[in-house]
Design a protein around this motif. Structure first.
Motif, PDB file in Angstrom:
ATOM      1  N   THR A 368       0.858  -1.117  -0.018  1.00 45.32           N
ATOM      2  CA  THR A 368      -0.046  -0.119   0.020  1.00 45.32           C
ATOM      3  C   THR A 368       0.730   1.115  -0.224  1.00 45.32           C
ATOM      4  OG1 THR A 368      -0.077  -0.188   2.257  1.00 45.32           O
ATOM      5  CG2 THR A 368      -2.083  -1.265   1.262  1.00 45.32           C
ATOM      6  N   ASN A 390      -5.017   1.932  -2.711  1.00 42.80           N
ATOM      7  CA  ASN A 390      -4.996   1.068  -1.381  1.00 42.80           C
ATOM      8  C   ASN A 390      -5.932   0.114  -1.017  1.00 42.80           C
ATOM      9  OD1 ASN A 390      -2.349   2.352  -0.798  1.00 42.80           O
ATOM     10  ND2 ASN A 390      -2.851   3.366   0.705  1.00 42.80           N
ATOM     11  N   ARG A 394      -5.493  -4.220  -0.927  1.00 45.65           N
ATOM     12  CA  ARG A 394      -5.889  -4.975   0.218  1.00 45.65           C
ATOM     13  C   ARG A 394      -6.995  -5.623  -0.097  1.00 45.65           C
ATOM     14  NH1 ARG A 394      -5.887   0.537   3.045  1.00 45.65           N
ATOM     15  NH2 ARG A 394      -3.942   0.789   4.300  1.00 45.65           N
ATOM     16  N   VAL A 402      -0.341  -9.128   0.767  1.00 45.72           N
ATOM     17  CA  VAL A 402      -0.534  -7.728   0.812  1.00 45.72           C
ATOM     18  C   VAL A 402       0.533  -7.336   1.685  1.00 45.72           C
ATOM     19  CG1 VAL A 402      -2.075  -5.862   1.452  1.00 45.72           C
ATOM     20  CG2 VAL A 402      -2.853  -7.591  -0.094  1.00 45.72           C
ATOM     21  N   ASP A 404       1.061  -4.028   4.023  1.00 42.05           N
ATOM     22  CA  ASP A 404       0.535  -2.875   4.316  1.00 42.05           C
ATOM     23  C   ASP A 404       1.254  -1.662   5.052  1.00 42.05           C
ATOM     24  OD1 ASP A 404      -1.507  -0.712   4.912  1.00 42.05           O
ATOM     25  OD2 ASP A 404      -3.236  -2.223   5.596  1.00 42.05           O
TER      26      ASP A 404
END
Length: 457
Positions: A368, A390, A394, A402, A404
């Motif tokens: 992200t 983003n 996700r 993913v 983050d």
């Protein structure tokens, strides 16, 4: 039967069972790499960050910040804003009968080493008169006992054709994990007179050295004419590794490149991830950094766009098994209020990267985008695009996993901003602590490695 087995053995050797020099076939993995670009003009630095110290009597070289862009009319073409005038003389971009002493920070180690030279953006052949690898002592000095002259197909010199790479012959050298390596390259010609661009990587966040006139490849004492904050010609360092070893390529922009991290400390998040991996149980995993400051996914800016450079900077990397993609904030920010590119445009581009990675059998993970409210090119329109991209990363279930980074560094009370201690001062790039938080946020099990109980601090 004995005669048949002998024949089979001979055939196995002739078909690659033994590598050059009679060694068993080796599994090579990129221990370090950089994404190469063509030499570009350099603008003034952000005070206190990013410029390498100058050699005595020499002005400091200035790094290049990401280019800005003016707002474009809806649906129109973005226009670049002219860069600020450089401060002092321009940094070195060409060489004439000089030796480059380049310092790089590797991920995994090994006992056999080779290097890859690149003339990707050259329009004429580039002669490298001599090359050498060694372990560093201090500043520009090397450990004499570690010095190894490199050869290329048995020759001490090589010519790299336009647009090509050349791989050196391997040498025996014990290179510890997550350690620095010195690579010397002697350039006997005058690159400026050739009219060909020099292939390089700007904004290395690492001090390297350029000699006075002459060949000083492997010299214990290096006559420094100037320092540089760029890498030239060198694109990768490889080590012979166990068959189970793999490599992660981090594709991104300045945040992956480590912009505004402390000089010469290797606090880029890919370096800090490599350190975690080196301390964890499981297969050895190298990390190669394919970040370019100012890079975009869809349009050329600092270096070719991510879609254009994906084959060279990711798919062709030696030993690559996994990819981490964190890119798009420059597409968003430099568009300002322009609706294009849209979040849908960026998602479509990310899908292209996924398809191409999967076609090569690679695992690819989406990271992200980190907050940017307060950055010079922040707009509410851009924030909406970041949030949409983003959300797709996700929840879209198209990436194999993913990472983050946004959640790792954002302020929980103001999620469009960095947590204060995690941003470097420009509200766009992380601080050293922010880069560490990003590295700590990576789940090592994505790479078949056991997560450390306490991430590296």
């Amino acid at each position: 039967m004995k005669r048949l087995l002998t024949i089979v053995g001979v055939l196995a050797i002739s078909n690659g069972g033994l590598a050059q020099g009679g060694r068993a076939a080796e599994h090579w993995v990129g221990a370090w790499s950089t994404a190469v670009v063509v030499a570009t003009p350099v603008a003034a630095p952000v005070a206190g960050r990013g410029a390498p110290p100058a050699a005595p009597g020499q002005p400091a070289a200035q790094p290049q910040p990401p280019a800005a862009a003016a707002p474009a009319p809806p649906g129109g073409q973005l226009q670049q804003v002219p860069q600020a005038a450089p401060v002092g003389p321009p940094p070195v971009r060409n060489f004439n009968n000089q030796t480059l002493r380049l310092i790089v920070h590797t991920s995994i180690g090994g006992d056999r080493v080779r290097v890859v030279l690149s003339n990707a953006f050259g329009t004429a052949p580039l002669v490298v008169g001599a090359a050498n690898v060694a372990l560093p002592e201090k500043d520009s000095a090397i450990v004499p006992s570690s010095s190894r002259a490199l050869k290329f197909s048995g020759s001490a010199s090589t010519t790299v054709p336009s647009g090509a790479i050349i791989i050196s012959d391997p040498v025996d050298l014990t290179l510890p994990p997550t350690s620095d390596l010195v690579v010397d390259l002697y350039v006997p010609g005058d690159t400026a007179a050739s009219g060909s661009a020099v292939t390089m990587h700007t904004g290395a966040n690492q001090t390297s050295y350029v000699s006075s006139t002459g060949n000083y490849a492997g010299a214990e004492t290096f006559p420094v004419a100037t320092t540089t904050g760029s890498w030239f010609v060198l694109s990768r360092v490889e080590v012979a590794a166990p068959q189970a070893a793999g490599a992660i390529v981090a594709l991104g922009d300045s945040i992956t490149d480590g912009t505004r991290s402390t000089l010469n400390t290797n606090h880029r998040w890919p370096d800090l991830l490599a350190k975690r991996l080196a301390e964890a149980a499981g297969p050895r995993m190298a990390v190669m950094n394919a970040g370019i400051a100012g890079n975009r996914v869809l349009l050329d800016n600092a270096g070719p766009n991510a879609l254009a450079r994906f084959d060279r900077d990711v798919l062709s990397q030696t030993g690559v098994t996994h990819v981490i993609v964190m890119e798009g904030i420059n597409d968003i920010g430099q568009a300002r209020t322009n609706p294009l590119p849209s979040a849908a445009d960026l998602i479509a581009a990310h899908r292209q990267l996924i398809v191409r990675a999967h076609a090569r059998g690679l695992k690819i993970y989406g990271a992200t985008l980190t907050p940017f409210e307060g950055a010079a090119y922040f707009t509410s329109e851009g924030e909406a695009k970041r949030a949409a991209l983003n959300e797709w990363i996700r929840t879209g279930r198209e990436y194999d996993g993913v990472i983050d980074f946004d959640a790792a560094v954002r302020d929980p009370n103001q999620p469009t901003k960095f947590l204060a201690q995690y941003q470097s001062g420009d509200n766009l790039h992380p601080s050293d602590a922010g880069y560490q938080a990003m590295a700590n946020a990576v789940d090592l099990s994505l790479f078949g490695v056991k997560n450390t109980v306490a991430a590296t601090r």
